[in-house]
Design an enzyme around this catalytic site. Structure first.
Site, PDB file in Angstrom:
ATOM      1  CB  SER A   1      -0.888  -0.135   1.244  1.00  0.00           C
ATOM      2  OG  SER A   1      -1.600   1.133   1.252  1.00  0.00           O
TER       3      SER A   1
ATOM      4  CE1 TYR B   1      -3.995  -2.322   4.977  1.00  0.00           C
ATOM      5  CE2 TYR B   1      -2.912  -0.329   4.428  1.00  0.00           C
ATOM      6  CZ  TYR B   1      -3.600  -1.395   4.129  1.00  0.00           C
ATOM      7  OH  TYR B   1      -3.674  -1.537   2.574  1.00  0.00           O
TER       8      TYR B   1
HETATM    9  P1  NAP Z   1     -12.041  -4.824   0.101  1.00  0.00           P
HETATM   10  O1  NAP Z   1     -13.060  -4.340  -0.755  1.00  0.00           O
HETATM   11  O2  NAP Z   1     -12.484  -4.681   1.702  1.00  0.00           O
HETATM   12  O3  NAP Z   1     -12.037  -6.561  -0.170  1.00  0.00           O
HETATM   13  C1  NAP Z   1     -11.099  -7.399   0.592  1.00  0.00           C
HETATM   14  C2  NAP Z   1     -11.295  -8.578   0.013  1.00  0.00           C
HETATM   15  O4  NAP Z   1     -10.688  -9.558   0.837  1.00  0.00           O
HETATM   16  C3  NAP Z   1     -12.698  -9.138  -0.159  1.00  0.00           C
HETATM   17  O5  NAP Z   1     -13.070  -9.938  -1.023  1.00  0.00           O
HETATM   18  C4  NAP Z   1     -12.701 -10.172   1.281  1.00  0.00           C
HETATM   19  O6  NAP Z   1     -13.431 -11.369   1.212  1.00  0.00           O
HETATM   20  C5  NAP Z   1     -11.357 -10.648   1.038  1.00  0.00           C
HETATM   21  N1  NAP Z   1     -10.882 -10.994   2.527  1.00  0.00           N
HETATM   22  C6  NAP Z   1     -10.790 -10.589   3.609  1.00  0.00           C
HETATM   23  N2  NAP Z   1      -9.994 -11.539   4.581  1.00  0.00           N
HETATM   24  C7  NAP Z   1     -10.045 -12.617   4.120  1.00  0.00           C
HETATM   25  C8  NAP Z   1      -9.314 -13.905   4.561  1.00  0.00           C
HETATM   26  N3  NAP Z   1      -8.991 -13.899   5.593  1.00  0.00           N
HETATM   27  N4  NAP Z   1      -9.393 -14.665   3.387  1.00  0.00           N
HETATM   28  C9  NAP Z   1      -9.824 -14.446   2.108  1.00  0.00           C
HETATM   29  N5  NAP Z   1     -10.113 -13.309   1.724  1.00  0.00           N
HETATM   30  C10 NAP Z   1     -10.268 -12.308   2.741  1.00  0.00           C
HETATM   31  O7  NAP Z   1     -10.377  -4.495   0.120  1.00  0.00           O
HETATM   32  P2  NAP Z   1      -9.833  -3.776  -1.046  1.00  0.00           P
HETATM   33  O8  NAP Z   1     -10.002  -2.381  -1.262  1.00  0.00           O
HETATM   34  O9  NAP Z   1     -10.285  -4.173  -2.433  1.00  0.00           O
HETATM   35  O10 NAP Z   1      -8.242  -4.407  -0.993  1.00  0.00           O
HETATM   36  C11 NAP Z   1      -7.568  -5.390  -1.500  1.00  0.00           C
HETATM   37  C12 NAP Z   1      -6.142  -5.166  -1.165  1.00  0.00           C
HETATM   38  O11 NAP Z   1      -5.684  -3.858  -1.388  1.00  0.00           O
HETATM   39  C13 NAP Z   1      -5.955  -5.356   0.170  1.00  0.00           C
HETATM   40  O12 NAP Z   1      -4.506  -6.018   0.386  1.00  0.00           O
HETATM   41  C14 NAP Z   1      -5.395  -3.912   0.695  1.00  0.00           C
HETATM   42  O13 NAP Z   1      -4.554  -3.963   1.787  1.00  0.00           O
HETATM   43  C15 NAP Z   1      -4.932  -3.396  -0.779  1.00  0.00           C
HETATM   44  N6  NAP Z   1      -4.918  -1.696  -0.663  1.00  0.00           N
HETATM   45  C16 NAP Z   1      -6.209  -1.293  -0.662  1.00  0.00           C
HETATM   46  C17 NAP Z   1      -6.264   0.231  -0.601  1.00  0.00           C
HETATM   47  C18 NAP Z   1      -7.655   1.080  -0.971  1.00  0.00           C
HETATM   48  O14 NAP Z   1      -7.735   2.219  -0.775  1.00  0.00           O
HETATM   49  N7  NAP Z   1      -8.728   0.407  -1.065  1.00  0.00           N
HETATM   50  C19 NAP Z   1      -4.889   1.117  -0.857  1.00  0.00           C
HETATM   51  C20 NAP Z   1      -3.751   0.050  -0.832  1.00  0.00           C
HETATM   52  C21 NAP Z   1      -3.755  -1.093  -0.762  1.00  0.00           C
HETATM   53  P3  NAP Z   1     -14.658 -11.584   2.233  1.00  0.00           P
HETATM   54  O15 NAP Z   1     -15.812 -10.629   1.920  1.00  0.00           O
HETATM   55  O16 NAP Z   1     -15.356 -12.899   1.801  1.00  0.00           O
HETATM   56  O17 NAP Z   1     -14.074 -11.775   3.339  1.00  0.00           O
END
Ligand code: NAP
Length: 247
Positions: free
Chosen positions: A142, A155
């Site tokens: 991130s 985080y």
């Molecule tokens: P999100 O919308 O909250 O989606 C998270 C996904 O991870 C969901 O499909 C969830 O599935 C799954 N998940 C959570 N815990 C899990 C587990 N124990 N085993 C398997 N799946 C699991 O998050 P996002 O924003 O798309 O983020 C995706 C990645 O990008 C993450 O690694 C995050 O740190 C990174 N990131 C995001 C941002 C941002 O601004 N959004 C910025 C930088 C980095 P369930 O609902 O089935 O649990």
């Protein structure tokens, strides 16, 4: 080459929604057979599979908590049985809760490290034994790691660990022609980022990059598609920040 079909096989963790769902859609469009992993959002994962299948792609939903090594082993087994041996692993699953370090509970510390770090470790360890040579691994860091904002200590520590895995694992896979890189997104409009923030806080984040908007999941999916595809063959052990120029 996979025995079950001619398509290359990609596993995307946490692909039921958010960035992971966009990555799964993009990789399916690029011709991959895709395993859509989720932990609890079965309805969303199944709907995504139905949509991709209707569009002519090969996709399956696989329930597995990435923090559980047995689940991860099963996820690879099911993918191999139903789609073929894995060519691309996208370690997207992750959680974020911003709390000052001094107020962080043991439970939140453990949950964040278990999913973000142990989850990535579990899939990397399994991938080493199971992936096809010539494959691609894309981890998720991130841009918050570069910003050092209050509330992000736990985080960011997990994402620093993911970056360390990325650099070292790329070297440990010498001889396999497998690349290991990470994408480090800036703020992306998903529930992980939006939940718990006021409109004003969201607007402040949107103004931060010189491109003056929040990222969308598709902005990251296209970066992952590059790192997962043939054109990134000479990129290895790198962290690619995709954040509109924020940092
Ligand atoms: P999100 O919308 O909250 O989606 C998270 C996904 O991870 C969901 O499909 C969830 O599935 C799954 N998940 C959570 N815990 C899990 C587990 N124990 N085993 C398997 N799946 C699991 O998050 P996002 O924003 O798309 O983020 C995706 C990645 O990008 C993450 O690694 C995050 O740190 C990174 N990131 C995001 C941002 C941002 O601004 N959004 C910025 C930088 C980095 P369930 O609902 O089935 O649990």
């Amino acid at each position: 080459m996979n025995t079950l079909n001619n398509a290359q096989v990609a596993v995307v963790t946490g692909a039921s929604r958010g960035i992971g769902a966009a990555v799964a859609q993009r990789l399916a469009k690029d011709g991959f057979a895709v395993a859509i992993n989720y932990a609890s959002s079965a309805g969303e994962a199944d709907a995504l599979v139905a949509g991709l299948t209707a569009a002519g792609a090969q996709a399956i939903a696989v329930k597995a908590d990435v923090s559980n090594a047995d689940d991860v082993r099963r996820m690879f087994e099911i993918t191999e049985q139903q789609l073929g041996k894995v060519d691309v692993l996208v370690n997207n699953a992750g959680v974020l809760k911003t709390v000052p370090l001094a107020d962080t509970s043991d439970a939140l510390y453990s949950q964040t490290f278990d999913i973000n770090v142990r989850g990535t470790f579990n899939t990397l360890r399994e991938a080493a034994a199971r992936m096809n040579d010539g494959g691609r691994i894309v981890n998720f860091s991130s841009t918050t790691l570069a910003l050092n904002m209050p509330g992000y200590a736990i985080y960011n520590a997990t994402k620093a660990a993911v970056e360390a895995f990325t650099h070292v694992f790329a070297k440990e896979l010498r001889g396999r022609n497998i690349t290991v890189n990470a994408v480090a997104p800036g703020p992306i409009a998903t529930s992980l980022f939006l939940d718990g923030k006021t409109d004003e806080q969201i607007q402040n984040f949107a103004k931060m990059p010189p491109l003056q908007r929040l990222g969308q999941p598709e902005d990251i999916a296209s970066v992952v598609a590059f790192l997962a595809g043939a054109d990134s063959g000479w990129v290895n052990g790198q962290i690619l920040r995709a954040n509109g120029g924020l940092a």
